[in-house]
Design a protein around this motif. Structure first.
Motif, mmCIF file in Angstrom:
data_model
loop_
_atom_site.group_PDB
_atom_site.id
_atom_site.type_symbol
_atom_site.label_atom_id
_atom_site.label_comp_id
_atom_site.label_asym_id
_atom_site.label_seq_id
_atom_site.Cartn_x
_atom_site.Cartn_y
_atom_site.Cartn_z
ATOM 1 N N HIS A 39 16.252 34.379 15.934
ATOM 2 C CA HIS A 39 15.958 33.141 16.665
ATOM 3 C C HIS A 39 14.456 32.889 16.731
ATOM 4 O O HIS A 39 14.017 31.736 16.679
ATOM 5 C CB HIS A 39 16.573 33.177 18.067
ATOM 6 N N ILE A 158 20.017 39.409 26.120
ATOM 7 C CA ILE A 158 21.042 38.361 25.988
ATOM 8 C C ILE A 158 20.478 37.028 26.469
ATOM 9 O O ILE A 158 20.665 35.992 25.811
ATOM 10 C CB ILE A 158 22.318 38.744 26.756
ATOM 11 N N HIS A 159 19.778 37.048 27.588
ATOM 12 C CA HIS A 159 19.171 35.818 28.102
ATOM 13 C C HIS A 159 18.162 35.250 27.101
ATOM 14 O O HIS A 159 18.116 34.026 26.884
ATOM 15 C CB HIS A 159 18.488 36.071 29.444
ATOM 16 N N GLU A 162 19.871 33.461 24.331
ATOM 17 C CA GLU A 162 20.319 32.153 24.829
ATOM 18 C C GLU A 162 19.143 31.194 24.954
ATOM 19 O O GLU A 162 19.249 30.017 24.588
ATOM 20 C CB GLU A 162 21.006 32.342 26.192
ATOM 21 N N GLU A 163 18.023 31.669 25.468
ATOM 22 C CA GLU A 163 16.836 30.819 25.655
ATOM 23 C C GLU A 163 16.359 30.251 24.319
ATOM 24 O O GLU A 163 16.110 29.056 24.186
ATOM 25 C CB GLU A 163 15.725 31.650 26.307
ATOM 26 N N ALA A 165 18.130 30.095 21.481
ATOM 27 C CA ALA A 165 19.170 29.270 20.867
ATOM 28 C C ALA A 165 19.119 27.852 21.420
ATOM 29 O O ALA A 165 19.177 26.869 20.663
ATOM 30 C CB ALA A 165 20.548 29.891 21.101
ATOM 31 N N ARG A 166 18.979 27.740 22.745
ATOM 32 C CA ARG A 166 18.908 26.415 23.375
ATOM 33 C C ARG A 166 17.675 25.658 22.892
ATOM 34 O O ARG A 166 17.749 24.493 22.483
ATOM 35 C CB ARG A 166 18.884 26.593 24.890
#
Length: 184
Positions: A39, A158-159, A162-163, A165-166
């Motif tokens: 990412h 994991i956060h 997600e951060e 990816a968003r």
């Protein structure tokens, strides 16, 4: 005649794209670190070849820009890995209590020095995070965060996936608006 292509194929030719080819089984730390690394590379790819365009805002009244995303993610990396997990006194680089959106609001100009400073900060924070993850005894390393309470290294990784990816979704739209480049 050329074959129809998926929008996901346009940004990087599949044969040249080695992102998301990390381990799919085995050690959890390796998998999480690989997803996060992929990412991070995606963010870089969304910004490749741009100069002044990095500071272009999405739409009024938003302050969202690619340069703002780089600055924001430098601060996010710094917060979770340096401040929370490592317990360092490391204030954000681009935002502050007086200017909580300084990471985006301050990304007004793509002056080469400002762009390099943003990338340098981001690279430094990524390097720190990668060292922290590699040297941690396990994913159960814990720290207390004022927002979330007790968190583990596993949760932070994991956060962070997600951060990114968003925000990489935001970067997709920003890049498409700038020059039509689309895809993953």
């Amino acid at each position: 005649m050329t074959s129809p292509r998926s929008r996901a194929d346009f940004f990087v030719e599949p044969e040249r794209d080695d992102r998301f080819s990390g381990p799919a089984t085995g050690d959890e730390r390796r998998m999480l670190a690989a997803f996060l690394a992929d990412h991070r590379v995606t963010l870089q790819l969304k910004c490749v070849g741009l100069a002044q365009e990095l500071a272009l805002r999405s739409v009024e009244p938003s302050t969202l820009s690619l340069l703002g995303l780089v600055r924001h993610l430098a601060d996010v990396e710094r917060r979770w890995f340096r401040q929370v997990l490592a317990g360092e006194d490391a204030p954000p680089r681009f935002s502050s209590p007086d200017d909580p959106d300084g990471d985006f609001d301050g990304a007004l100009s793509a002056d080469p020095a400002a762009v390099e400073a943003a990338w340098e900060a981001w690279r430094a924070e990524v390097a720190f995070a990668e060292r922290f993850v590699a040297e941690a005894p396990d994913l159960e390393v814990e720290a207390v965060d004022a927002w979330r309470g007790k968190v583990s290294l596993r949760w932070v990784l994991i956060h962070m996936v997600e951060e990114y990816a968003r925000h990489n979704g935001h970067a997709d739209l920003l890049r498409e608006r700038i020059d039509g480049a689309i895809g993953i």
